[in-house]
Motif scaffolding. Structure first.
Motif, PDB file in Angstrom:
ATOM      1  N   TYR A  34       0.524  -1.251  -0.049  1.00 52.28           N
ATOM      2  CA  TYR A  34       0.039  -0.021  -0.102  1.00 52.28           C
ATOM      3  C   TYR A  34       0.842   1.338  -0.013  1.00 52.28           C
ATOM      4  O   TYR A  34       0.383   2.428  -0.551  1.00 52.28           O
ATOM      5  CB  TYR A  34      -1.164  -0.030   1.314  1.00 52.28           C
ATOM      6  N   VAL A  35       2.002   1.305   0.721  1.00 52.34           N
ATOM      7  CA  VAL A  35       2.869   2.431   0.720  1.00 52.34           C
ATOM      8  C   VAL A  35       4.020   2.570  -0.273  1.00 52.34           C
ATOM      9  O   VAL A  35       3.913   3.359  -1.042  1.00 52.34           O
ATOM     10  CB  VAL A  35       3.446   2.168   2.292  1.00 52.34           C
ATOM     11  N   LEU A  40       0.246   5.248  -1.060  1.00 48.89           N
ATOM     12  CA  LEU A  40      -0.721   5.909   0.044  1.00 48.89           C
ATOM     13  C   LEU A  40       0.309   6.401   1.131  1.00 48.89           C
ATOM     14  O   LEU A  40       1.499   5.961   1.095  1.00 48.89           O
ATOM     15  CB  LEU A  40      -1.471   4.850   0.537  1.00 48.89           C
ATOM     16  N   GLN A  41      -0.178   7.583   1.847  1.00 50.76           N
ATOM     17  CA  GLN A  41       0.915   8.091   2.814  1.00 50.76           C
ATOM     18  C   GLN A  41       0.542   7.259   4.250  1.00 50.76           C
ATOM     19  O   GLN A  41      -0.747   7.417   4.706  1.00 50.76           O
ATOM     20  CB  GLN A  41       0.637   9.696   2.780  1.00 50.76           C
ATOM     21  N   VAL A  42       1.493   7.339   4.969  1.00 50.13           N
ATOM     22  CA  VAL A  42       1.325   6.790   6.374  1.00 50.13           C
ATOM     23  C   VAL A  42       0.997   8.095   7.325  1.00 50.13           C
ATOM     24  O   VAL A  42       1.793   9.025   7.181  1.00 50.13           O
ATOM     25  CB  VAL A  42       2.463   6.020   7.007  1.00 50.13           C
ATOM     26  N   THR A  43      -0.046   7.898   7.990  1.00 47.18           N
ATOM     27  CA  THR A  43      -0.497   8.954   9.039  1.00 47.18           C
ATOM     28  C   THR A  43      -0.286   8.519  10.555  1.00 47.18           C
ATOM     29  O   THR A  43      -0.412   9.406  11.257  1.00 47.18           O
ATOM     30  CB  THR A  43      -1.970   9.599   8.853  1.00 47.18           C
ATOM     31  N   LEU A  65      -5.097  -0.717   8.064  1.00 48.56           N
ATOM     32  CA  LEU A  65      -4.674  -2.156   8.117  1.00 48.56           C
ATOM     33  C   LEU A  65      -4.439  -2.380   9.603  1.00 48.56           C
ATOM     34  O   LEU A  65      -3.548  -1.925  10.274  1.00 48.56           O
ATOM     35  CB  LEU A  65      -3.377  -2.003   7.212  1.00 48.56           C
ATOM     36  N   LYS A  66      -4.988  -3.747   9.765  1.00 51.58           N
ATOM     37  CA  LYS A  66      -4.853  -3.987  11.194  1.00 51.58           C
ATOM     38  C   LYS A  66      -4.395  -5.527  11.027  1.00 51.58           C
ATOM     39  O   LYS A  66      -4.838  -6.282  10.339  1.00 51.58           O
ATOM     40  CB  LYS A  66      -6.145  -4.193  11.863  1.00 51.58           C
ATOM     41  N   GLN A  67      -3.233  -5.722  11.778  1.00 51.20           N
ATOM     42  CA  GLN A  67      -2.705  -7.198  11.981  1.00 51.20           C
ATOM     43  C   GLN A  67      -3.840  -7.958  12.580  1.00 51.20           C
ATOM     44  O   GLN A  67      -4.419  -7.823  13.641  1.00 51.20           O
ATOM     45  CB  GLN A  67      -1.373  -7.141  12.878  1.00 51.20           C
ATOM     46  N   GLY A 260      -5.275 -10.989  -0.627  1.00 49.16           N
ATOM     47  CA  GLY A 260      -6.360 -11.058  -1.620  1.00 49.16           C
ATOM     48  C   GLY A 260      -7.378  -9.996  -1.426  1.00 49.16           C
ATOM     49  O   GLY A 260      -8.364 -10.075  -2.640  1.00 49.16           O
ATOM     50  N   HIS A 261      -7.373  -9.028  -0.853  1.00 46.79           N
ATOM     51  CA  HIS A 261      -8.151  -7.787  -0.924  1.00 46.79           C
ATOM     52  C   HIS A 261      -7.940  -7.117  -2.401  1.00 46.79           C
ATOM     53  O   HIS A 261      -6.953  -6.805  -2.509  1.00 46.79           O
ATOM     54  CB  HIS A 261      -7.976  -6.901   0.303  1.00 46.79           C
ATOM     55  N   ARG A 262      -9.177  -6.971  -2.997  1.00 49.74           N
ATOM     56  CA  ARG A 262      -9.191  -6.328  -4.295  1.00 49.74           C
ATOM     57  C   ARG A 262      -9.118  -4.807  -4.350  1.00 49.74           C
ATOM     58  O   ARG A 262      -9.928  -4.072  -3.718  1.00 49.74           O
ATOM     59  CB  ARG A 262     -10.214  -6.882  -5.160  1.00 49.74           C
ATOM     60  N   ILE A 263      -8.217  -4.020  -4.993  1.00 52.13           N
ATOM     61  CA  ILE A 263      -8.380  -2.735  -5.182  1.00 52.13           C
ATOM     62  C   ILE A 263      -8.451  -2.403  -6.640  1.00 52.13           C
ATOM     63  O   ILE A 263      -7.699  -2.926  -7.272  1.00 52.13           O
ATOM     64  CB  ILE A 263      -6.738  -2.033  -4.736  1.00 52.13           C
ATOM     65  N   GLU A 264      -9.346  -1.241  -6.842  1.00 48.97           N
ATOM     66  CA  GLU A 264      -9.365  -0.778  -8.145  1.00 48.97           C
ATOM     67  C   GLU A 264      -8.838   0.436  -8.088  1.00 48.97           C
ATOM     68  O   GLU A 264      -8.886   1.439  -7.339  1.00 48.97           O
ATOM     69  CB  GLU A 264     -10.869  -0.668  -8.393  1.00 48.97           C
ATOM     70  N   ILE A 265      -7.821   0.846  -9.307  1.00 45.60           N
ATOM     71  CA  ILE A 265      -7.386   2.055  -9.513  1.00 45.60           C
ATOM     72  C   ILE A 265      -8.359   2.559 -10.726  1.00 45.60           C
ATOM     73  O   ILE A 265      -8.370   1.870 -11.699  1.00 45.60           O
ATOM     74  CB  ILE A 265      -5.753   2.027  -9.866  1.00 45.60           C
TER      75      ILE A 265
END
Length: 326
Positions: A34-35, A40-43, A65-67, A260-265
């Motif tokens: 993700y980064v 994406l930017q870590v906050t 994102l959670k472990q 396996g989480h799907r991301i659309e751009i």
């Protein structure tokens, strides 16, 4: 079943979709995706969770994102207009026999946690920590250069019922696919923020999250991401695209994260702010509805999704099927 008329004065005022919580089994690997890859930017970050925002967003986060021991979805978040809307929403869900809980969330104000009738966990809030703008900090523009979260698409075992419920909440349908044989809706795209959709529902085993989408500045950002993924160990995570949808007119790419989480751009859809805008109807058998041009969607695109924490998945009542790539 016809698309219900829009509710122009809903019981509470949803501004837009806001955020999603993904449970992931390897936080470091998800961070790399993700980064380092998407951009994406870590906050906020600790050993159990990472909060992320896109480049145009002033709110603290759009992805958490959670472990976890499982790869599923904890909640879908939505921003409301003002504090009274929170109490109106609580009363509305309670009157329908749905759960109402007030929960504490990091970086957010008073937050209402509930579920829709099929068990999708939803949370509503008004205030989130505001951050300094970074949209002109071009040194941060990496990967696909995501500007903002755009929409959620969910598998639903009964799309007509899902559309009716979310219409009551004030979502307006912009486009839909009808199965001509049964007269039922196979998929629908619904908005609050004035784009093609904040939420969409696709016929299938549900409820499950089909994808979360991010808006990017140009199609070239998608091409750049493909080059990056192909040369940094992520080529097998490219699932579908690039191409252009008939529905929404969007230029698209679908990728899978390490769980396996799907991301659309996504880019290039259109404005829908007029309250009397008529929804566009597509026939399920029209091959250009899902792919105006480009390869047809693979079988995985119709079958794979992310489960919601605590929701029971059911088979769809409608058995109609669009074109699937071999």
């Amino acid at each position: 079943m016809p698309i219900p008329a829009p509710v122009l004065y809903p019981p509470f005022n949803i501004v837009r979709l806001s955020h999603v919580e993904y449970r992931v089994q390897n936080l470091a690997k998800s961070r790399a995706f993700y980064v380092d890859t998407l951009g994406l930017q870590v906050t906020a970050e600790d050993e159990t969770s990472i909060h992320l925002r896109a480049l145009e967003e002033r709110g603290h986060h759009c992805i958490i994102l959670k472990q976890a021991d499982t790869s599923d979805v904890g909640v879908l978040g939505f921003k409301l207009y003002d504090d009274p809307d929170l109490d109106k929403a609580a009363d509305w869900f309670s009157a329908r026999g749905l759960p109402v809980d007030w929960v504490e969330r990091p970086h957010m104000g008073r937050t209402l946690l509930t579920r829709d009738p099929w068990g999708i966990p939803l949370e509503f809030y008004v205030k989130m920590d505001r951050l300094e703008p970074i949209h002109q900090a071009y040194k941060l523009y990496r990967g696909v250069r995501p500007l903002r979260i755009d929409h959620f698409n969910m598998f639903s075992a009964n799309v007509d019922a899902s559309v009716a419920f979310y219409t009551e909440m004030g979502f307006r349908t912009t486009e839909y696919t009808e199965d001509a044989d049964s007269g039922k809706v196979w998929a629908a795209w619904m908005h609050r923020k004035g784009g093609v959709h904040d939420v969409a529902f696709t016929n299938g085993r549900g409820p499950r999250l089909h994808h979360t989408a991010f808006w990017v500045p140009t199609p070239m950002a998608i091409i750049d991401l493909l080059d990056l993924m192909a040369t940094t160990g992520w080529v097998e995570n490219i699932e579908r695209g690039p191409g252009r949808h008939g529905i929404s007119n969007a230029f698209f790419l679908y990728v899978l994260d390490p769980d396996g989480h799907r991301i659309e751009i996504y880019c290039s859809d259109y404005q829908t702010v007029d309250p009397d805008l008529e929804p566009i109807k597509w026939d399920l058998k029209d091959p250009q509805r899902q792919t105006l041009w480009g390869a047809a969607a693979p079988k995985s695109w119709f079958e794979h999704g992310s489960g919601f924490d605590g929701a029971i998945v059911e088979e769809p009542a409608l058995r109609a099927q669009p074109i699937i790539a071999p």
